[in-house]
Enzyme design. Structure first.
Site, PDB file in Angstrom:
ATOM      1  N   LYS A   4       9.401  -0.442   1.298  1.00 62.29           N
ATOM      2  CA  LYS A   4       9.099  -0.463  -0.145  1.00 62.29           C
ATOM      3  C   LYS A   4      10.055   0.417  -0.943  1.00 62.29           C
ATOM      4  CE  LYS A   4       4.802   0.901   0.481  1.00 62.29           C
ATOM      5  NZ  LYS A   4       4.638   0.780   1.935  1.00 62.29           N
ATOM      6  N   THR A   5      10.248   1.652  -0.471  1.00 64.31           N
ATOM      7  CA  THR A   5      11.075   2.595  -1.232  1.00 64.31           C
ATOM      8  C   THR A   5      12.506   2.097  -1.357  1.00 64.31           C
ATOM      9  OG1 THR A   5       9.707   4.485  -0.602  1.00 64.31           O
ATOM     10  CG2 THR A   5      11.963   4.949  -1.281  1.00 64.31           C
ATOM     11  N   GLU A  19       6.971   0.819  -6.814  1.00 65.61           N
ATOM     12  CA  GLU A  19       6.560   0.747  -5.421  1.00 65.61           C
ATOM     13  C   GLU A  19       5.040   0.603  -5.398  1.00 65.61           C
ATOM     14  OE1 GLU A  19       6.889   3.606  -1.477  1.00 65.61           O
ATOM     15  OE2 GLU A  19       8.484   3.625  -2.975  1.00 65.61           O
TER      16      GLU A  19
END
Length: 464
Positions: free
Chosen positions: A121-122, A165
């Site tokens: 995600k990051t 995110e």
């Protein structure tokens, strides 16, 4: 456009303001003009970065830190019920807002892209933020890691796009209503909150149900959990589903990933046309993250060639295979990987870039619950390294679990043929690594805890 500051959030107080998610929201509110205050357990570069934006940051938690005129108190799921500032808010009738609700309010009036998945995600959120900014679109963003310095995990931009995110760990991603959602993968993790894969699927289905009608879901065509989820939501016809990956049936198909040292080149087939672009971080999984970002940007109407070129400007985020430095011919790299899938992906990426060099790992397990459920798989992942040192478990928000120690990982690693040892004393690690490493080696500090602090100390010891 979104209002400058959401209603009731003009004087927010953040408990745990230095956390990755909390600090990002605090930063955006401060940039929008709110009188931000908060507290954190210890001093940090993030706290100082917030002060530079005008925020008041207290160290330690005490009821007296909560200002008389605070309009709300913002908390994450990590804040315990007995926190004195939270208790003071209850006594005084000050509204308590969960971090996810605060972030959702910041997206109001904008075009949100929410990036979800068990891993990646990051990185994917960062890729989008950097590339959209390079195109002059002025995105706002909230990321679970720093791009290029303390406090760079978030920004209030002047454009209409908000990249966020979307965290599944506590189901907080159910609060968002994105125009475009990305789901990179679906696996069982966060065992304190999810008892089974069925619960995970239900949670991700709820997230998909939050996509705005007429919006787009970008989802992996390769990962088994993502494919299963796609089958489960096939009855929803008010959104477009775009699949990406190496599978033949993928809408955006990855044809080739060519390693280029600590970078790579990816070729995709999109809309019947081939496109090749650079990704300035190593590893197949990062190349696939970039393709997901590409598909999401195209769904927002951004010209594909412009976006592909801009994605090449992304050079990484802190803790995601971040090169910390080199000393005595040894490169030290920091990895946030703490789940076996992430560990395997990062080790394979480094193997591909190592060109025959040895790969040494200093691994710190994260959470007792995760180690209890996945310790064997963590040990198996470490077998990809030439040698590993395993530290004690980093507890974060958890209390110890009887019988659950790093020995579970060490034993599994040895059973897989790995060269591995345990070390209880973090202060001893620089000497341990100096005794193991030789010129040409790559050393990874790996884990989601304070193992990241060891990189500069290892480099200093190698130099001496």
């Amino acid at each position: 456009m979104a209002p400058a500051v959401p209603t009731t959030m003009d004087r927010p107080h953040f408990i745990g303001i230095g956390g990755a998610g909390m600090s990002g929201i605090a930063k955006i509110l401060a940039q929008r003009g709110a009188a931000v205050a908060g507290s954190d357990a210890k001093e940090s570069a993030t706290a100082e970065a917030l002060r530079e934006l005008g925020a008041t940051v207290h160290i330690g938690h005490a009821a007296g830190h909560l200002a008389e005129d605070a309009s709300c108190v913002v908390v994450s799921s990590a804040i315990r019920a007995d926190n004195p500032e939270l208790a003071a808010a209850a006594e005084r009738g000050i509204p308590v807002v969960h971090r996810s609700d605060a972030l959702a309010r910041l997206m109001d009036g904008l075009r949100p892209i929410a990036v979800a998945g068990t891993h990646g995600k990051t990185t994917t959120t960062s890729m989008l933020a950097v590339s959209l900014d390079a195109l002059g679109l002025g995105p706002s963003y909230a990321i679970g890691g720093d791009l290029d310095g303390p406090g760079s995990n978030a920004r209030h931009g002047g454009g209409e796009i908000f990249v966020a995110e979307a965290d599944e760990s506590d189901r907080s991603f159910h609060k968002y209503a994105p125009e475009v959602a990305i789901i990179l993968n679906v696996e069982l993790d966060h065992h304190a909150n999810y008892a089974s894969m069925e619960e995970i699927y239900d949670s991700f289905e709820t997230f998909v149900g939050r996509i705005r009608p007429g919006g787009t879901l970008v989802v992996s065509a390769d990962q088994a959990g993502a494919r299963e989820l796609t089958e489960r939501i096939s009855g929803r016809h008010d959104i477009e589903v775009v699949t990406y990956g190496e599978a033949e049936e993928a809408d955006v198909r990855v044809l080739k990933v060519n390693p280029r040292g600590l970078a790579s080149e990816v070729t995709v087939l999109l809309g019947g046309k081939m496109l090749t672009f650079a990704v300035s971080v190593p590893g197949r999984h990062y190349a696939l993250n970039a393709v997901a970002a590409l598909a999401a940007g195209v769904a927002l109407g951004i010209p594909v060639h412009n976006l592909a070129s801009a994605l090449g400007k992304y050079t990484g985020v802190k803790r995601r295979l971040q090169l910390k430095g080199e000393a005595a011919g040894v490169q030290v790299i920091d990895s946030y990987a703490h789940h076996p899938t992430e560990m395997t992906a990062d080790l394979e990426a480094i193997r591909g870039a190592a060109a025959g060099s040895r790969v040494l790992v200093v691994f710190q397990p994260h959470l007792f619950s995760r180690t209890q459920e996945l310790g064997t798989e963590m040990g198996q992942a470490l077998a990809l390294a030439d040698a590993s040192v395993v530290l004690d478990i980093y507890p974060a928000r958890e209390d110890p679990v009887p019988g659950i120690t790093s020995a579970l990982i060490i034993d599994a690693a040895k059973d897989s043929g790995a060269e591995v040892r345990g070390e209880h004393d973090m202060a001893a690690i620089p000497d341990v690594v100096a005794g193991m490493a030789r010129s040409g080696d790559l050393v990874l500090t790996m884990g989601a805890g304070d193992v990241t602090d060891l990189g500069p100390k290892i480099l200093a010891r190698l130099e001496s």
